[in-house]
Design a protein around this motif. Sequence first.
Motif, PDB file in Angstrom:
ATOM      1  N   ILE A  47       0.910  -1.278   0.179  1.00 49.79           N
ATOM      2  CA  ILE A  47       0.099  -0.105  -0.040  1.00 49.79           C
ATOM      3  C   ILE A  47       0.942   1.308  -0.063  1.00 49.79           C
ATOM      4  O   ILE A  47       2.083   1.665   0.834  1.00 49.79           O
ATOM      5  CB  ILE A  47      -0.961   0.000   1.211  1.00 49.79           C
ATOM      6  N   GLY A  48       0.540   1.991  -0.887  1.00 50.35           N
ATOM      7  CA  GLY A  48       1.301   3.353  -1.125  1.00 50.35           C
ATOM      8  C   GLY A  48       2.588   3.373  -1.682  1.00 50.35           C
ATOM      9  O   GLY A  48       3.179   4.313  -2.177  1.00 50.35           O
ATOM     10  N   PHE A  49       3.033   2.506  -2.107  1.00 46.86           N
ATOM     11  CA  PHE A  49       4.186   1.912  -3.024  1.00 46.86           C
ATOM     12  C   PHE A  49       3.782   1.268  -4.168  1.00 46.86           C
ATOM     13  O   PHE A  49       4.248   1.950  -5.513  1.00 46.86           O
ATOM     14  CB  PHE A  49       5.245   0.959  -2.295  1.00 46.86           C
ATOM     15  N   GLY A  50       3.270   0.142  -4.450  1.00 48.31           N
ATOM     16  CA  GLY A  50       2.677  -0.345  -5.554  1.00 48.31           C
ATOM     17  C   GLY A  50       2.589  -1.587  -5.438  1.00 48.31           C
ATOM     18  O   GLY A  50       2.248  -2.373  -4.410  1.00 48.31           O
ATOM     19  N   THR A  51       2.134  -2.588  -6.814  1.00 47.98           N
ATOM     20  CA  THR A  51       1.704  -3.930  -6.671  1.00 47.98           C
ATOM     21  C   THR A  51       2.577  -4.489  -7.625  1.00 47.98           C
ATOM     22  O   THR A  51       2.868  -4.141  -9.025  1.00 47.98           O
ATOM     23  CB  THR A  51       0.157  -3.922  -7.196  1.00 47.98           C
ATOM     24  N   PHE A  52       3.258  -5.880  -7.209  1.00 46.76           N
ATOM     25  CA  PHE A  52       3.959  -6.518  -8.194  1.00 46.76           C
ATOM     26  C   PHE A  52       2.964  -7.800  -8.456  1.00 46.76           C
ATOM     27  O   PHE A  52       2.261  -8.319  -7.650  1.00 46.76           O
ATOM     28  CB  PHE A  52       5.040  -7.285  -7.588  1.00 46.76           C
ATOM     29  N   SER A  53       2.751  -8.237  -9.785  1.00 46.69           N
ATOM     30  CA  SER A  53       1.953  -9.255 -10.307  1.00 46.69           C
ATOM     31  C   SER A  53       2.283 -10.024 -11.508  1.00 46.69           C
ATOM     32  O   SER A  53       3.402  -9.372 -12.206  1.00 46.69           O
ATOM     33  CB  SER A  53       0.383  -8.723 -10.610  1.00 46.69           C
ATOM     34  N   VAL A  54       1.806 -11.049 -11.503  1.00 49.21           N
ATOM     35  CA  VAL A  54       2.306 -12.103 -12.521  1.00 49.21           C
ATOM     36  C   VAL A  54       1.334 -11.694 -13.870  1.00 49.21           C
ATOM     37  O   VAL A  54      -0.058 -11.453 -13.806  1.00 49.21           O
ATOM     38  CB  VAL A  54       2.022 -13.772 -12.000  1.00 49.21           C
ATOM     39  N   VAL A  55       1.871 -11.589 -15.130  1.00 49.47           N
ATOM     40  CA  VAL A  55       1.122 -11.236 -16.279  1.00 49.47           C
ATOM     41  C   VAL A  55       1.668 -12.273 -17.103  1.00 49.47           C
ATOM     42  O   VAL A  55       2.728 -12.752 -17.602  1.00 49.47           O
ATOM     43  CB  VAL A  55       1.601  -9.626 -16.887  1.00 49.47           C
ATOM     44  N   LYS A  56       0.529 -12.991 -17.764  1.00 45.29           N
ATOM     45  CA  LYS A  56       0.603 -13.885 -18.892  1.00 45.29           C
ATOM     46  C   LYS A  56       0.348 -13.234 -20.205  1.00 45.29           C
ATOM     47  O   LYS A  56      -0.566 -12.651 -20.541  1.00 45.29           O
ATOM     48  CB  LYS A  56      -0.108 -15.136 -18.712  1.00 45.29           C
ATOM     49  N   ARG A  57       1.522 -13.444 -21.195  1.00 45.37           N
ATOM     50  CA  ARG A  57       1.472 -12.911 -22.511  1.00 45.37           C
ATOM     51  C   ARG A  57       0.993 -14.080 -23.614  1.00 45.37           C
ATOM     52  O   ARG A  57       1.553 -15.198 -23.449  1.00 45.37           O
ATOM     53  CB  ARG A  57       2.783 -12.143 -22.782  1.00 45.37           C
ATOM     54  N   ALA A  58       0.109 -13.739 -24.199  1.00 49.16           N
ATOM     55  CA  ALA A  58      -0.113 -14.564 -25.240  1.00 49.16           C
ATOM     56  C   ALA A  58       0.836 -14.657 -26.444  1.00 49.16           C
ATOM     57  O   ALA A  58       1.738 -13.699 -26.469  1.00 49.16           O
ATOM     58  CB  ALA A  58      -1.554 -14.328 -25.742  1.00 49.16           C
ATOM     59  N   ALA A  59       0.638 -15.909 -27.034  1.00 43.64           N
ATOM     60  CA  ALA A  59       1.804 -15.777 -28.346  1.00 43.64           C
ATOM     61  C   ALA A  59       1.244 -14.745 -29.279  1.00 43.64           C
ATOM     62  O   ALA A  59       0.221 -14.581 -29.499  1.00 43.64           O
ATOM     63  CB  ALA A  59       1.573 -17.244 -28.978  1.00 43.64           C
ATOM     64  N   ARG A  60       2.275 -14.276 -29.997  1.00 43.50           N
ATOM     65  CA  ARG A  60       1.842 -13.423 -31.095  1.00 43.50           C
ATOM     66  C   ARG A  60       2.853 -13.448 -32.091  1.00 43.50           C
ATOM     67  O   ARG A  60       3.782 -14.014 -32.148  1.00 43.50           O
ATOM     68  CB  ARG A  60       1.855 -11.842 -30.472  1.00 43.50           C
ATOM     69  N   SER A  78       5.400 -13.072 -17.378  1.00 41.37           N
ATOM     70  CA  SER A  78       6.249 -11.687 -16.961  1.00 41.37           C
ATOM     71  C   SER A  78       5.920 -11.291 -15.517  1.00 41.37           C
ATOM     72  O   SER A  78       4.707 -11.616 -15.034  1.00 41.37           O
ATOM     73  CB  SER A  78       6.386 -10.829 -17.865  1.00 41.37           C
ATOM     74  N   ILE A  79       6.690 -10.308 -14.918  1.00 43.61           N
ATOM     75  CA  ILE A  79       6.146  -9.687 -13.796  1.00 43.61           C
ATOM     76  C   ILE A  79       5.782  -8.227 -14.251  1.00 43.61           C
ATOM     77  O   ILE A  79       6.548  -7.704 -14.888  1.00 43.61           O
ATOM     78  CB  ILE A  79       7.382  -9.673 -12.769  1.00 43.61           C
ATOM     79  N   LYS A  80       5.055  -7.932 -13.620  1.00 45.14           N
ATOM     80  CA  LYS A  80       4.490  -6.484 -13.848  1.00 45.14           C
ATOM     81  C   LYS A  80       4.391  -5.745 -12.453  1.00 45.14           C
ATOM     82  O   LYS A  80       4.078  -6.186 -11.451  1.00 45.14           O
ATOM     83  CB  LYS A  80       3.042  -6.230 -14.389  1.00 45.14           C
ATOM     84  N   PHE A  81       4.939  -4.397 -12.519  1.00 50.79           N
ATOM     85  CA  PHE A  81       4.750  -3.543 -11.444  1.00 50.79           C
ATOM     86  C   PHE A  81       4.068  -2.151 -11.717  1.00 50.79           C
ATOM     87  O   PHE A  81       3.982  -1.446 -12.526  1.00 50.79           O
ATOM     88  CB  PHE A  81       6.098  -3.100 -10.809  1.00 50.79           C
ATOM     89  N   LYS A  82       2.759  -2.280 -10.944  1.00 49.76           N
ATOM     90  CA  LYS A  82       1.768  -0.875 -11.091  1.00 49.76           C
ATOM     91  C   LYS A  82       2.360   0.018  -9.880  1.00 49.76           C
ATOM     92  O   LYS A  82       2.033  -0.383  -8.808  1.00 49.76           O
ATOM     93  CB  LYS A  82       0.356  -1.212 -10.977  1.00 49.76           C
ATOM     94  N   VAL A  83       2.658   1.064 -10.148  1.00 51.12           N
ATOM     95  CA  VAL A  83       3.179   2.058  -9.095  1.00 51.12           C
ATOM     96  C   VAL A  83       1.906   2.601  -8.326  1.00 51.12           C
ATOM     97  O   VAL A  83       0.710   2.727  -8.766  1.00 51.12           O
ATOM     98  CB  VAL A  83       3.758   3.487  -9.867  1.00 51.12           C
ATOM     99  N   GLY A  84       2.085   2.711  -6.984  1.00 49.54           N
ATOM    100  CA  GLY A  84       0.992   3.324  -6.182  1.00 49.54           C
ATOM    101  C   GLY A  84       0.728   4.631  -6.030  1.00 49.54           C
ATOM    102  O   GLY A  84       1.754   5.277  -6.686  1.00 49.54           O
TER     103      GLY A  84
END
Length: 92
Positions: A47-60, A78-84
């Motif tokens: 909270i106040g910093f951000g969120t780390f999450s797993v993202v699945k990318r489809a073949a392209r 991949s890992i995604k970071f969304k800033v708080g």
Amino acid sequence: MNKSELIDEIQKLSGSDCSKTCAEQALNSVLRAIVNGIKKTGSVQLIGFGTFSVVKRAARSGVNPRTKEKIRIPASTSIKFKVGTKFKDVVK
């Protein structure tokens, strides 16, 4: 700022009770906890910093920039970071 500089900053902010070794152990523990949290739940929210999450990318499909040849890019995780919001406000 690299990891060594971050350790020095943690040591400064922690006061005289914290040695460089102590600051390094603290940082490594936090990083391990984030990695373990992502492995277990797929997401770590600070909270106040951000969120780390797993993202699945489809073949392209893509294009090799050198040869202009079309290529197939496989699916990946991949890992995604969304800033708080609070962190974003401080940086503005």
